[in-house]
Design a protein around this motif. Structure first.
Motif, short mmCIF file in Angstrom:
data_model
loop_
_atom_site.label_atom_id
_atom_site.label_comp_id
_atom_site.label_asym_id
_atom_site.label_seq_id
_atom_site.Cartn_x
_atom_site.Cartn_y
_atom_site.Cartn_z
N GLY A 38 -16.60 -19.72 14.32
CA GLY A 38 -17.91 -19.12 14.08
C GLY A 38 -18.25 -18.01 15.06
O GLY A 38 -17.94 -18.10 16.25
N ALA A 39 -18.87 -16.97 14.54
CA ALA A 39 -19.28 -15.84 15.38
C ALA A 39 -20.39 -16.22 16.35
O ALA A 39 -20.69 -15.47 17.27
CB ALA A 39 -19.73 -14.68 14.49
N CYS A 40 -20.99 -17.36 16.15
CA CYS A 40 -22.11 -17.77 17.00
C CYS A 40 -21.68 -18.66 18.16
O CYS A 40 -22.53 -19.23 18.84
CB CYS A 40 -23.15 -18.50 16.15
SG CYS A 40 -22.44 -19.80 15.12
N PHE A 48 -30.65 -19.60 15.95
CA PHE A 48 -30.45 -20.01 14.56
C PHE A 48 -31.54 -20.94 14.05
O PHE A 48 -31.47 -21.40 12.91
CB PHE A 48 -29.06 -20.65 14.41
CG PHE A 48 -27.97 -19.64 14.61
CD1 PHE A 48 -27.44 -18.94 13.55
CD2 PHE A 48 -27.53 -19.34 15.89
CE1 PHE A 48 -26.49 -17.96 13.74
CE2 PHE A 48 -26.57 -18.36 16.10
CZ PHE A 48 -26.05 -17.67 15.02
N CYS A 63 -24.51 -13.81 11.29
CA CYS A 63 -23.76 -14.55 10.27
C CYS A 63 -23.01 -13.60 9.33
O CYS A 63 -21.90 -13.90 8.90
CB CYS A 63 -24.69 -15.41 9.43
SG CYS A 63 -25.35 -16.87 10.28
N VAL A 68 -16.34 -17.08 8.79
CA VAL A 68 -16.39 -18.40 8.16
C VAL A 68 -17.74 -18.68 7.51
O VAL A 68 -18.10 -19.83 7.28
CB VAL A 68 -16.04 -19.51 9.17
CG1 VAL A 68 -14.59 -19.38 9.61
CG2 VAL A 68 -16.98 -19.49 10.37
N CYS A 72 -19.29 -22.24 6.23
CA CYS A 72 -20.49 -22.69 6.92
C CYS A 72 -21.61 -22.98 5.93
O CYS A 72 -22.26 -24.03 6.00
CB CYS A 72 -20.92 -21.60 7.92
SG CYS A 72 -22.42 -21.97 8.83
N TRP A 86 -27.77 -20.87 8.33
CA TRP A 86 -26.36 -21.24 8.15
C TRP A 86 -25.76 -20.27 7.14
O TRP A 86 -26.35 -20.04 6.08
CB TRP A 86 -26.22 -22.66 7.61
CG TRP A 86 -26.79 -23.73 8.49
CD1 TRP A 86 -28.06 -24.23 8.45
CD2 TRP A 86 -26.11 -24.44 9.53
NE1 TRP A 86 -28.21 -25.20 9.40
CE2 TRP A 86 -27.02 -25.35 10.08
CE3 TRP A 86 -24.82 -24.38 10.05
CZ2 TRP A 86 -26.70 -26.20 11.13
CZ3 TRP A 86 -24.48 -25.23 11.09
CH2 TRP A 86 -25.41 -26.13 11.62
N GLY A 87 -24.62 -19.77 7.43
CA GLY A 87 -23.95 -18.91 6.46
C GLY A 87 -24.79 -17.76 5.95
O GLY A 87 -24.75 -17.43 4.77
N VAL A 136 -22.62 -24.46 15.67
CA VAL A 136 -21.22 -24.30 15.24
C VAL A 136 -20.36 -25.44 15.70
O VAL A 136 -19.16 -25.46 15.47
CB VAL A 136 -20.62 -22.97 15.73
CG1 VAL A 136 -21.36 -21.81 15.13
CG2 VAL A 136 -20.61 -22.90 17.24
S1 SF4 Z 1 -24.09 -20.14 11.66
FE1 SF4 Z 1 -22.21 -20.23 10.42
S2 SF4 Z 1 -22.03 -18.22 9.41
FE2 SF4 Z 1 -23.52 -18.03 11.07
S3 SF4 Z 1 -22.29 -17.25 12.77
FE3 SF4 Z 1 -22.36 -19.49 12.99
S4 SF4 Z 1 -20.54 -20.29 11.90
FE4 SF4 Z 1 -20.86 -18.14 11.30
#
Ligand code: SF4
Length: 141
Positions: A38-40, A48, A63, A68, A72, A86-87, A136
């Protein structure tokens, strides 16, 4: 505490055409391996879970860069999670998506289709937003 209203039919119809939902159906995974990608990972989890009066733009934008996001979002829909981002979706968007996800059989088998739309109004099997330490699941590494 404000009770979420049921999504209106036109909202569900729009959700069915939403590319994010279609991507979630295509990229859903049976395990949680997507979480570590995950980018987070290095972002404050509170990002979030904005307050209802705050914009979710920062989280949604992150996101949208995430590899992913489909998995997600599929996970969030499978568990019926309607808190936080999410996502690249907000809770309000996901409530409409959840109706389509469950009634259209988009889930790979993790959700119980008999629950239908009513399930989204039931208590969630997840920590409250302010208690959620890591969207994440870095702790699961
Ligand atoms: S919440 Fe989900 S979609 Fe958003 S950055 Fe994190 S892993 Fe990726």
């Amino acid at each position: 505490m404000t009770r979420a209203r049921m999504p209106r039919p036109h909202e569900v119809a729009a959700a069915r055409r939403d590319p994010r939902l279609l991507r979630a159906a295509k990229e859903q995974q049976g395990d949680g391996a997507w979480r570590i990608r995950g980018a987070c990972q290095a972002v404050d989890p509170e990002t979030f879970f904005p307050a209802p009066t705050e914009p979710a733009d920062a989280a949604v934008a992150l996101c949208r860069t995430c590899d992913v996001q489909g998995a997600c979002l599929a996970w969030a829909l499978d568990v019926g999670d309607c808190h936080g981002v999410w996502g690249a979706t907000t809770p309000r968007e996901r409530r409409a998506m959840l109706v389509a996800w469950r009634s259209d059989g988009l889930a790979a088998g993790n959700a119980d289709p008999r629950l239908g739309a009513v399930a989204m109004l039931l208590p969630l099997p997840r920590a409250r937003p302010q208690e959620h330490p890591d969207p994440v699941g870095a702790a699961a590494q």
